[in-house]
Design an enzyme around this catalytic site. Structure first.
Site, short mmCIF file in Angstrom:
data_model
loop_
_atom_site.label_atom_id
_atom_site.label_comp_id
_atom_site.label_asym_id
_atom_site.label_seq_id
_atom_site.Cartn_x
_atom_site.Cartn_y
_atom_site.Cartn_z
N ASP A 67 0.81 -1.22 0.00
CA ASP A 67 0.00 0.00 0.00
C ASP A 67 0.84 1.27 0.00
OD1 ASP A 67 0.95 -0.42 2.57
OD2 ASP A 67 -1.01 -0.63 3.49
N ASN A 136 -8.02 -2.68 13.85
CA ASN A 136 -9.39 -2.98 13.46
C ASN A 136 -9.45 -4.18 12.50
OD1 ASN A 136 -8.31 -1.92 11.17
ND2 ASN A 136 -9.74 -0.21 10.95
N HIS A 138 -7.46 -4.56 9.83
CA HIS A 138 -7.12 -4.30 8.43
C HIS A 138 -5.81 -4.96 8.05
CE1 HIS A 138 -5.01 -0.19 9.37
NE2 HIS A 138 -4.09 -1.09 9.18
N GLU A 143 -9.73 -1.82 4.81
CA GLU A 143 -10.44 -1.48 6.03
C GLU A 143 -11.72 -2.31 6.17
OE1 GLU A 143 -9.02 0.23 8.19
OE2 GLU A 143 -8.54 2.29 7.60
#
Ligand code: GLP
Length: 241
Positions: A67, A136, A138, A143
């Protein structure tokens, strides 16, 4: 799924670096999927050390990063381009033309996503994908969503991710709100996946992601379906499983 329990961060880094170095030794022209964040830094340090001792050679290795923030110049010290060069590439003999990272300065999202998908397919997919895990759930910057995103896409970062990554910036407002990330399908197509987790603050999400239901609300949970998944964690991160 294999789980390797390490004593601490250093031990975790060494164990994971061993797996990566085995990959490079067995297939010198392998494609390594690489990650950023604090979790893999120790792995890169260890690999650099072995490279310096002449135990590893990266001259034929191809890398593809997960990313990149959208809107950060390469030389911005928070870009993932900068991170990878500072923490790894500048110390080893990987060829610059074999390094692939999404171009965060390409404002045409469709164009950049298509380009990156093509890059990954042209190099023949990923042999070993290294992953960290967001609080979370990810992976990369995939996400929590209603559905799994398949290929490279541009994401709006969640509030929790912006807050978690604010520690690297002067303040929260400087954290980019968007990023390009490899999709879940591409990650799942990697032949091997290695996830590294460290610290007590990851214990809850480790339990949810790898022992809870598979759901796009916890993107990493899909990894349970991969047939060659290795988790390397320190005692603190694995304390709830
Ligand atoms: C970032 C990265 C992820 C990384 C995650 C966890 O948001 N995009 O690839 O896995 O943070 O980071 P850390 O390893 O610092 O906990």
């Amino acid at each position: 799924m294999r789980i390797y329990k390490a004593k601490d961060y250093k031990d975790m880094s060494r164990k994971a670096a061993n797996i990566i170095s085995a990959q490079v030794i067995m297939k010198p022209n392998c494609v390594l999927g690489l990650a950023t964040g604090s979790s893999p830094i120790g792995i890169y340090k260890q690999l650099i050390e072995w490279y310096k001792k002449d135990d590893l050679d990266f001259k034929e290795v191809v890398s593809v990063n997960l990313d990149e923030y959208k809107g950060l110049e390469r030389d911005n010290n928070q870009s993932y381009y900068y991170f990878m060069h500072e923490n790894f590439f500048r110390y080893i003999n990987i060829k610059p033309e074999n390094i692939n990272i999404p171009n965060g300065m390409e404002m045409d999202e469709k164009k950049e996503c298509e380009n990156y998908n093509k890059t990954i397919s042209d190099i023949g997919g990923v042999d070993l994908q290294l992953l960290g895990l967001g609080h979370n759930g990810h992976i990369g910057f995939n996400e929590p969503e209603e559905a799994f995103e398949r290929e490279t896409h541009c994401v709006d970062l969640s509030q929790t991710t912006i807050e978690a990554n604010a520690r690297f910036f002067n303040n929260k407002d400087e954290v980019p709100k968007q990023a390009y990330t490899m999709g879940i399908k591409t990650i799942m197509q990697a032949k091997k996946i290695v996830v590294v987790v460290s610290g007590e603050d990851k214990a809850e999400i480790v339990k949810k992601a790898f022992f809870g239901p598979v759901t796009p609300r916890v993107p990493a949970s899909i990894l349970q379906m991969h047939n060659d998944l290795t988790i390397v964690g320190d005692e603190a991160a694995l304390s709830k499983i």
